[in-house]
Design an enzyme around this catalytic site. Structure first.
Site, short mmCIF file in Angstrom:
data_model
loop_
_atom_site.label_atom_id
_atom_site.label_comp_id
_atom_site.label_asym_id
_atom_site.label_seq_id
_atom_site.Cartn_x
_atom_site.Cartn_y
_atom_site.Cartn_z
N ALA A 69 0.59 -1.01 -0.23
CA ALA A 69 0.11 -0.05 -0.38
C ALA A 69 1.06 0.70 -0.34
O ALA A 69 2.27 1.09 0.64
CB ALA A 69 -1.28 0.18 1.30
N ASP A 70 -0.02 2.28 -0.43
CA ASP A 70 1.10 3.99 -0.38
C ASP A 70 -0.22 4.63 -0.03
O ASP A 70 -1.09 4.40 -0.97
CB ASP A 70 1.76 4.43 -1.61
CG ASP A 70 2.48 4.88 -1.18
OD1 ASP A 70 4.18 4.25 -0.92
OD2 ASP A 70 2.57 5.90 -1.58
N THR A 71 0.46 5.71 0.00
CA THR A 71 -0.44 6.83 0.20
C THR A 71 -0.16 8.27 0.51
O THR A 71 1.09 8.41 0.22
CB THR A 71 -0.97 7.20 1.85
OG1 THR A 71 -1.88 5.92 2.33
CG2 THR A 71 -1.76 8.26 2.43
N GLY A 106 -3.33 3.36 -2.23
CA GLY A 106 -3.57 2.55 -2.80
C GLY A 106 -3.34 0.90 -2.25
O GLY A 106 -2.35 1.29 -2.00
#
Length: 193
Positions: A69-71, A106
């Site tokens: 995940a990435d923010t 994501g």
């Protein structure tokens, strides 16, 4: 039948969120490239970064489900990642002060027998008007330095939040309810009781 689940992240917040499922999992930090081309839409950017994390870890655990995940924070069309300096953190928080911004997370999932799948979730966050003193005091805690947009909503920056629309956990770093539904669709956990 795959029996392992791996979180491709060094984020303690994502680990804590994933623990809410009660599923056993391993953590393997990804060394993936986190740069994105200028002009990349935010939903595509976070999915690309999440996919890179999964692609970096999945080959070492071919029998596992791997989650990455990435923010990022978006304000005025600007993508705000993690600040590199205290001055950059101050500028980001000044930009967010008294305004509404979007937080995109994501998520990418690799399974042993299917192509990587990904999705993005967005939550809108509005900050109260912040004084320079509030911003400086927050930066002095060190909390903003490893957070997208220079703040952690689950920490002291909770004091800055006036309003939120969307999934709170998207802002923290992992939209758990959507993630669990996607994992179940992909066959995890292998045998639910």
């Amino acid at each position: 039948m795959p029996s392992r689940f791996v979180l491709a992240s060094r984020s303690p917040r994502r680990r804590q969120i994933l623990e809410l499922t009660g599923w056993p999992f391993d953590v393997q930090e990804s060394q993936a490239d986190e740069t994105i081309a200028p002009g990349t839409p935010p939903d595509e950017a976070v999915q690309l970064l999440a996919r890179r994390k999964v692609e970096a870890v999945a080959p070492s655990v071919p029998d596992a489900y791997v989650l990455g995940a990435d923010t990022i924070v978006v304000c005025d069309g600007r993508l705000l990642g993690k600040p590199r300096t205290e001055e950059e953190a101050f500028a980001m928080l000044r930009l967010l002060s008294g305004r509404t911004h979007d937080v995109w997370t994501g998520v990418a999932i690799a399974t042993p027998h299917q192509p990587i799948t990904s999705f993005a979730e967005k939550t809108a966050v509005t900050f109260w008007e912040l004084t320079d003193e509030e911003i400086a005091a927050y930066i002095a805690t060190g909390e903003p330095m490893d957070k997208a947009g220079a703040y952690g909503i689950q920490g002291r920056a909770a004091l800055f939040v006036k309003w939120i629309e969307g999934d709170y956990l998207t802002v923290v770093g992992l939209p758990l309810s959507r993630t669990v539904r996607e994992l179940r669709r992909l066959g995890w956990p292998p045998a639910e009781s």
